[in-house]
Structure formats: C-alpha cells, structure tokens
Design a protein around this motif. Structure first.
Motif: not given
Length: 243
Positions: A95-98, A112-115, A232-234, A239-240
C-alpha cells in the motif's frame, strides 16, 4: 410509535451521559425499504466499520439521521451502487505509505478488511462538493450545525482482488480543512439523497465498482479542501490523502 421514540431518546441520553461527548444524532423512525436493501445476511460481513476515536450522543429527529462530532469524528456507513464490470487495477506489492497525497481522481490499490472478510480495493476520491446548510434542514440538527457548511466527499471503490466483498463497507473517510486540520464529520444513518452511502452491493466481485459519499462539515470561514482515508492499514491522521 411514541413509546418507541421515547425509548430511543432515553437510550440516547444514557449514551450521552456515559461518554460525555458533544455529538448530535438524528434518528429516522421511518426508514424506507431502500435503506435496508443492502443489509447483509446474518452470516455476512459487518455493514459498517468502527468510528474514529470519538464518542457519540444522540437526539431524535423527524427525518434522516446525522451526527456532528466537535473536534472528533464518527463513522459513515459507506458503499454504493455497483457500476459495471471493468477490469480492476492489478494489486500493488504494498500500500502507499501513510501520508501519501494523491490528486482527486487518482486511485490507490490497498488491502481492505471488514470483519473476517479480507481483500484488495482500488480507492479514489473523485470530487469534493460544497453543499448548502439548507441541505441539512430535514435532519433537524438545530443550533449544533449553525455556522457550518456541509461538503460531500465522493469516492469510488473497485474490487481489485479475488475476494467477494458483498455487503462490506468502505468508510473511514474524513474531510481536511484548508489549513490541514480535520473537518468535523456528519454521521448519516438512513436516507440522505445529497450524499448517498450504503454497504457494497451483493455480487461485489473482482472488477466491480461502487460509489459512495462522506459528509464533512466546515466553518463558514474555511472550506473542506481535501480528504483522508484512515482505514486499515492506516490510522487517523496518518492516512491516505487526496487534494
């Protein structure tokens, strides 16, 4: 219906006492069928994700639903309507850096995550639209929204992985003011035509795209000049960004 509203109001006041936060919420007792069209089945992934680190209090209203955190933020149910089956961007190695800042319209491919559902999405903020304070009239926010102008952050989500992301939600989208500080957020629960947001639709597989919207509030003397995705992952503030 009066007993139901009274019960909700009592619960809201109890919540306010517990968290001690200044947040305004309006509840819609007459949610339309369209508001529940994308509700996931009992075994599906959660339709909404956790709010940012701020507490919430509630006050009933006649139509729609909203919350305006002061100095904090709250979640916005997100997602949208599927739009075609164009080929998804290839997943990036990382992922792009924070703190990375992209131009409006540019997409970033991120995990990406959801549950328990995990996948890969391409996310792009497509536009930031200035609204009118009158847009909020039906939400009955009262003086809590006085001096604030709504801005609508429109973004596009594309499934760039192999996981079916049906009924998940891509939220955690905040507005950034002209000076770079966080804009207040407006939580909308129910129907708000000016800035529609729902969980991702059924059949949201690779290549499917959906649009969504988050509401940010700006003082009249400033403006919402950018947006930050802090899911996530930020993390919030790291963030982005899009400008």
């Amino acid at each position: 219906m009066k007993p139901i509203r009274s019960s909700r109001h009592a619960l809201a006041l109890a919540s306010l006492a517990a968290v001690g936060a200044l947040t305004l919420t309006a509840c819609n007792d007459d949610a339309s069928s369209s508001d529940t069209a994308t509700t996931p089945p009992a075994t599906g992934a959660p339709a909404t994700q956790a709010a940012s680190p701020s507490a919430a209090a509630t006050t009933p209203a006649a139509s729609g639903s909203a919350s305006v955190p002061t100095g904090g933020s709250a979640s916005v149910p997100a997602g949208g309507t599927a739009s075609g089956t164009a080929a998804a961007p290839a997943p990036a190695g990382s992922a792009p850096a924070a703190g990375t800042t992209l131009k409006l319209g540019d997409a970033a491919t991120i995990p990406f995550s959801s549950g328990s559902t995990k996948g890969t999405i391409a996310l792009a903020v497509t536009s930031i639209e200035k609204g009118d304070p009158a847009d909020l009239t039906s939400l009955n926010l009262g003086d809590k929204a006085k001096g604030l102008v709504p801005y609508y952050i429109h973004y596009k989500v594309t499934n760039a992985g192999s996981t079916d992301l049906s009924y998940t939600s891509v939220n955690h989208m905040k507005g950034l003011l002209a000076d770079g500080t966080e804009a207040q957020e407006l939580m909308v629960i129910g129907s708000f035509p000016k800035c529609k947001s729902e969980s991702l639709p059924k059949g949201f597989t690779n290549g499917q795209s959906a649009t969504s919207c988050a509401v940010a509030m700006s003082p009249e003397a400033s403006k919402v000049a950018g947006a930050e995705y802090w899911g996530e992952p930020y993390t919030l503030g790291k963030g982005l960004n899009w400008k």
